[in-house]
Enzyme design. Sequence first.
Site, PDB file in Angstrom:
ATOM      1  N   CYS A 146       0.838  -1.063   0.179  1.00  0.00           N
ATOM      2  CA  CYS A 146      -0.098   0.099   0.177  1.00  0.00           C
ATOM      3  C   CYS A 146       0.928   1.180   0.122  1.00  0.00           C
ATOM      4  O   CYS A 146       0.787   2.042  -0.813  1.00  0.00           O
ATOM      5  CB  CYS A 146      -0.846  -0.044   1.150  1.00  0.00           C
ATOM      6  SG  CYS A 146      -1.923   1.446   1.311  1.00  0.00           S
ATOM      7  N   GLU A 220      -4.701  -5.543  -3.368  1.00  0.00           N
ATOM      8  CA  GLU A 220      -4.610  -4.114  -3.600  1.00  0.00           C
ATOM      9  C   GLU A 220      -5.199  -3.999  -5.256  1.00  0.00           C
ATOM     10  O   GLU A 220      -5.814  -3.291  -5.397  1.00  0.00           O
ATOM     11  CB  GLU A 220      -3.132  -3.747  -3.995  1.00  0.00           C
ATOM     12  CG  GLU A 220      -2.770  -3.037  -2.212  1.00  0.00           C
ATOM     13  CD  GLU A 220      -3.067  -1.903  -2.107  1.00  0.00           C
ATOM     14  OE1 GLU A 220      -4.152  -1.342  -2.877  1.00  0.00           O
ATOM     15  OE2 GLU A 220      -2.811  -1.124  -1.045  1.00  0.00           O
TER      16      GLU A 220
END
Length: 243
Positions: A146, A220
Amino acid sequence: MARPWETGFGAEGGLYRRLRAACAAEWEAYTWHPFVRAIADGTLPLAAFRRYLIQDYLFLIHFARAKALALFKAESVEAMRAKVSDIGAILSETLMHLRYCEGWGISQAEVLATPEAAETVSYTRYVIDRGLAGDILDLEVALAPCTVGYAEVALRIEHDPGRRREGNPYETWIATYAAPGYQALAQAAAARIDALGVSHGGEARFPMLSAIFSEAARLEARFWQMGLDAARGAAPEYEKARR
């Protein structure tokens, strides 16, 4: 010749770059997802971005919790102090995020009333679970896709030949992650992975750490896809907003 987003984070031979290289396919699918490419050229449907923005706020809440867990797991007082700063910054970011949402016509009430998507739940709980089950290195590796990934995404967009600047509705989003401040934050996160890899036996644990990093990258990509899935059949709304 290496591209800027490939060499800008972590040291050559360090744990971060090794983790990134070990999941090259998953990393490419994440950092150059169709959602990202549509942000780069300004064609992302509004419905996709709105869905992403709301869920990203909900993600930030759990990101702060993961950082709080990192405070508990931290290996030194100095690291604990850094985590306290991180937690405060993320909680402040949640307030800024709500104001940013308002600029896209999303009220605070709408954001707070929206339930977490399955993709949000699966990603955030995976990160927290890795931290609960493992040590600080396991948790930092789960968080890195992230923190560092968004910086790489911004660099890829900035160097993309199809990058649209004038009239791109997502220019402020791109600028946030391309900014020197965020790039420095990502570089520090990658350097921390390298340092923890040395101090916490990263070499011996590489297969497990690689699996964690790869799974976080995959989740993600699913987070981006969640936004695109929300935009199906919403093209008229997007075109109306553009006009």
